[in-house]
Write a protein that holds these residues in place. Structure first.
Motif, PDB file in Angstrom:
ATOM      1  N   UNK A  75       0.810  -1.062  -0.209  1.00  0.00           N
ATOM      2  CA  UNK A  75      -0.083  -0.082   0.093  1.00  0.00           C
ATOM      3  C   UNK A  75       0.650   1.220   0.032  1.00  0.00           C
ATOM      4  N   UNK A  76       2.270   1.062   0.343  1.00  0.00           N
ATOM      5  CA  UNK A  76       2.888   2.160   0.397  1.00  0.00           C
ATOM      6  C   UNK A  76       4.261   1.980   0.756  1.00  0.00           C
ATOM      7  N   UNK A  77       5.399   3.007   0.814  1.00  0.00           N
ATOM      8  CA  UNK A  77       6.879   2.462   0.849  1.00  0.00           C
ATOM      9  C   UNK A  77       7.099   1.709   2.013  1.00  0.00           C
ATOM     10  N   UNK A  78       6.482   1.856   3.003  1.00  0.00           N
ATOM     11  CA  UNK A  78       7.007   1.117   4.266  1.00  0.00           C
ATOM     12  C   UNK A  78       6.560  -0.390   4.137  1.00  0.00           C
ATOM     13  N   UNK A 112      -8.131   6.480  -3.929  1.00  0.00           N
ATOM     14  CA  UNK A 112      -6.968   6.612  -4.355  1.00  0.00           C
ATOM     15  C   UNK A 112      -5.863   6.529  -3.304  1.00  0.00           C
ATOM     16  N   UNK A 113      -4.939   5.931  -3.406  1.00  0.00           N
ATOM     17  CA  UNK A 113      -3.740   5.951  -2.713  1.00  0.00           C
ATOM     18  C   UNK A 113      -3.956   6.248  -1.270  1.00  0.00           C
ATOM     19  N   UNK A 114      -4.816   5.572  -0.616  1.00  0.00           N
ATOM     20  CA  UNK A 114      -5.542   5.976   0.664  1.00  0.00           C
ATOM     21  C   UNK A 114      -4.321   5.745   1.842  1.00  0.00           C
ATOM     22  N   UNK A 115      -3.396   4.828   1.538  1.00  0.00           N
ATOM     23  CA  UNK A 115      -2.134   4.598   2.312  1.00  0.00           C
ATOM     24  C   UNK A 115      -0.835   5.057   2.573  1.00  0.00           C
ATOM     25  N   UNK A 116      -0.526   5.885   1.359  1.00  0.00           N
ATOM     26  CA  UNK A 116       0.634   6.586   1.125  1.00  0.00           C
ATOM     27  C   UNK A 116       1.075   7.413   2.171  1.00  0.00           C
ATOM     28  N   UNK A 117       2.401   7.419   2.675  1.00  0.00           N
ATOM     29  CA  UNK A 117       2.887   8.335   3.658  1.00  0.00           C
ATOM     30  C   UNK A 117       4.041   9.159   3.187  1.00  0.00           C
ATOM     31  N   UNK A 118       4.159  10.384   3.879  1.00  0.00           N
ATOM     32  CA  UNK A 118       5.380  11.050   3.703  1.00  0.00           C
ATOM     33  C   UNK A 118       6.383  10.743   4.424  1.00  0.00           C
ATOM     34  N   UNK A 119       7.629  11.271   3.820  1.00  0.00           N
ATOM     35  CA  UNK A 119       8.845  11.042   4.370  1.00  0.00           C
ATOM     36  C   UNK A 119       9.752  12.228   4.534  1.00  0.00           C
ATOM     37  N   UNK A 120       9.968  12.823   5.427  1.00  0.00           N
ATOM     38  CA  UNK A 120      10.076  12.108   6.817  1.00  0.00           C
ATOM     39  C   UNK A 120       8.579  12.178   7.459  1.00  0.00           C
ATOM     40  N   UNK A 121       7.864  13.055   7.023  1.00  0.00           N
ATOM     41  CA  UNK A 121       6.558  13.338   7.983  1.00  0.00           C
ATOM     42  C   UNK A 121       6.548  14.581   8.886  1.00  0.00           C
ATOM     43  N   UNK A 122       5.465  15.167   9.131  1.00  0.00           N
ATOM     44  CA  UNK A 122       5.368  16.278   9.885  1.00  0.00           C
ATOM     45  C   UNK A 122       6.329  16.549  11.153  1.00  0.00           C
ATOM     46  N   UNK A 123       6.229  15.452  11.926  1.00  0.00           N
ATOM     47  CA  UNK A 123       7.111  15.577  13.217  1.00  0.00           C
ATOM     48  C   UNK A 123       8.530  15.835  13.174  1.00  0.00           C
ATOM     49  N   UNK A 124       9.313  15.291  12.026  1.00  0.00           N
ATOM     50  CA  UNK A 124      10.502  15.765  11.896  1.00  0.00           C
ATOM     51  C   UNK A 124      10.565  16.948  11.031  1.00  0.00           C
ATOM     52  N   UNK A 139      -2.729  -2.631  -4.108  1.00  0.00           N
ATOM     53  CA  UNK A 139      -3.369  -1.970  -2.791  1.00  0.00           C
ATOM     54  C   UNK A 139      -3.480  -0.504  -2.768  1.00  0.00           C
ATOM     55  N   UNK A 140      -2.712   0.067  -3.655  1.00  0.00           N
ATOM     56  CA  UNK A 140      -2.557   1.645  -3.785  1.00  0.00           C
ATOM     57  C   UNK A 140      -3.938   2.357  -4.186  1.00  0.00           C
ATOM     58  N   UNK A 141      -4.614   1.399  -5.115  1.00  0.00           N
ATOM     59  CA  UNK A 141      -5.936   1.885  -5.734  1.00  0.00           C
ATOM     60  C   UNK A 141      -5.860   3.157  -6.455  1.00  0.00           C
ATOM     61  N   UNK A 142      -4.665   3.166  -7.115  1.00  0.00           N
ATOM     62  CA  UNK A 142      -4.508   4.407  -8.087  1.00  0.00           C
ATOM     63  C   UNK A 142      -5.095   4.257  -9.454  1.00  0.00           C
ATOM     64  N   UNK A 143      -5.831   3.087  -9.573  1.00  0.00           N
ATOM     65  CA  UNK A 143      -6.798   3.264 -10.560  1.00  0.00           C
ATOM     66  C   UNK A 143      -7.982   4.229 -10.621  1.00  0.00           C
ATOM     67  N   UNK A 144      -8.090   4.610  -9.314  1.00  0.00           N
ATOM     68  CA  UNK A 144      -9.247   5.647  -8.999  1.00  0.00           C
ATOM     69  C   UNK A 144      -8.863   6.896  -9.116  1.00  0.00           C
ATOM     70  N   UNK A 145      -9.603   8.159  -9.572  1.00  0.00           N
ATOM     71  CA  UNK A 145      -8.934   9.379  -9.750  1.00  0.00           C
ATOM     72  C   UNK A 145      -8.811   9.993  -8.416  1.00  0.00           C
ATOM     73  N   UNK A 146      -8.267  11.133  -8.449  1.00  0.00           N
ATOM     74  CA  UNK A 146      -7.857  11.851  -7.055  1.00  0.00           C
ATOM     75  C   UNK A 146      -9.326  12.613  -6.581  1.00  0.00           C
ATOM     76  N   UNK A 147     -10.441  12.407  -7.355  1.00  0.00           N
ATOM     77  CA  UNK A 147     -11.566  13.134  -6.794  1.00  0.00           C
ATOM     78  C   UNK A 147     -12.243  11.872  -6.097  1.00  0.00           C
ATOM     79  N   UNK A 148     -11.893  10.865  -5.772  1.00  0.00           N
ATOM     80  CA  UNK A 148     -12.180   9.814  -5.061  1.00  0.00           C
ATOM     81  C   UNK A 148     -12.126  10.075  -3.570  1.00  0.00           C
TER      82      UNK A 148
END
Length: 386
Positions: free
Chosen positions: A62-65, A153-165, A337-346
């Motif tokens: 679903x994501x990089x992790x 669309x892409x419901x589980x993708x995550x930022x790196x490093x993310x807001x905390x860092x 698992x990324x569900x990127x066949x669905x558009x951004x408007x999903x």
């Protein structure tokens, strides 16, 4: 008397040499590392074929992790799907990494990266690693990743490093070991073709539930981190070029550094080769982006494109990129698992079934294509039949 004179002359000579050495020290490798000259960038690029591929994430992740963690690393699926891409004629994939993977198990992480590269290399596919990413969920967490939200669309993708860092500049230095460790490990590895040091810096998540987690003044934090990332990568001085892709803003400004925001200007000024994203539905806009970026007289790589619902299709975009020998790296390969066949408007609209027009991706999980006609077009244009 003569001996004393000779000793005096010798002493003066030695002192003079020492003084010169002290005032003009030899530059260190770190000091010598700098942005590639235009000549060096073109010398590198002229040795490459037309670079074509996808942003690759195995359908089981679903994501990089989930892609890289030991429990979910899936070489069987990776092998199967990379073979399919090689069968199409693809020769370069853009692949996302994450700093948390380094913190979790740096040795194991590097072994898995090497395992991936062995598979890709066996199919003649080079790799562009992406080190950091400002896109989607601001709070990444190690461990078991969430299941996909159906039809989103892409419901589980995550930022790196993310807001905390990212939002604490005193913590930016925590990423130095990761940036240097990964780039140094593969700094002379021919299987790695390019380093994309930071994807879409200052992309602010707007999806419901995520926007409230985003940083205020993210632009400032992203620019501060990007400066350090380039510095760290330059200190390693890998044989591969560095880049970070321009992706937003007024196209009329893309070709003029003085009219760009500080972050975008820094991206262009510090990339060895210039990369960009082109999701435009209007092909005139894609061509305008190309024309604007040619002003910098450096090789161009389009590292994201294809949004079929807007008119941004392989059939429309690839001929423009091929004509100009610009690397063509679309988003997504095998639907999963990324569900990127669905558009951004999903994100804010309800879908209950597979969309008639896929947004991204080319193949289903069993290897059959979304569109046989599209698949034949991709094969033909890569193989110089179009």
């Amino acid at each position: 008397m003569m001996k004393r004179v000779l000793f005096a002359v010798l002493a003066i000579f030695i002192f003079s040499c020492a003084e010169k050495k002290e005032t003009k020290p030899e530059p260190t490798p770190q000091e010598m590392a700098q942005r590639w000259s235009k000549e060096k960038a073109w010398e590198w690029y002229d040795q490459q074929p037309w670079l074509v591929g996808a942003n690759f994430n195995p359908s089981t992740s679903i994501n990089q992790l989930e892609f890289w963690q030991e429990d979910t690393f899936d070489p069987e699926t990776i092998d199967r799907e990379l073979k399919w891409s090689a069968d199409l004629g693809m020769n370069l994939h853009r692949v996302y990494l994450h700093n948390l993977l380094w913190e979790q198990d740096s040795i194991g992480f590097l072994k898995r990266l090497d395992g991936y590269l062995k598979i890709a290399d066996s199919y003649g596919i080079k790799t562009m690693f992406v080190l950091l990413d400002d896109v989607w969920h601001p709070i990444p967490k190690l461990g078991k990743q969430p299941e996909p939200v159906p039809h989103v669309h892409n419901s589980g993708w995550v930022q790196a490093p993310g807001a905390e860092i990212l939002g604490d500049t005193t913590r930016h230095k925590e990423l130095e070991g990761y940036i240097k460790g990964v780039t140094r490990h593969f700094a002379t590895d021919d299987r790695v073709l390019v380093w994309d040091v930071y994807n879409e810096p200052d992309n602010v998540a707007g999806q419901p539930g995520r926007a409230k987690l985003e940083l205020k003044n993210k632009h400032d934090y992203s620019l501060a981190l990007l400066r350090r990332v380039f510095q760290w990568a330059r200190e390693v001085n890998p044989k591969q070029p560095l880049t970070t892709g321009i992706w937003r803003g007024n196209i009329d400004h893309w070709g003029n550094l003085d009219s760009l925001p500080a972050l975008d200007r820094y991206m262009i000024e510090n990339s060895d080769v210039v990369s960009f994203h082109a999701y435009d539905g209007d092909m005139d806009n894609v061509q305008r982006k190309v024309d604007a970026l040619k002003n910098y007289d450096r090789p161009l790589l389009c590292t994201e494109y294809v949004a079929r619902g807007t008119g941004n299709t392989f059939e429309n975009v690839m001929p423009i990129l091929k004509k100009n020998k610009i690397a063509a790296i679309n988003w997504g390969f095998v639907s999963g698992k990324s569900n990127t066949i669905y558009p951004w408007k999903s994100w804010d609209s309800t879908f209950t079934t597979e969309p008639k027009i896929w947004h991204h991706d080319i193949l289903r999980e069993d290897g059959t294509p979304y569109s046989q006609e599209e698949l034949e077009f991709i094969k033909a244009i890569i193989q110089n039949k179009n």
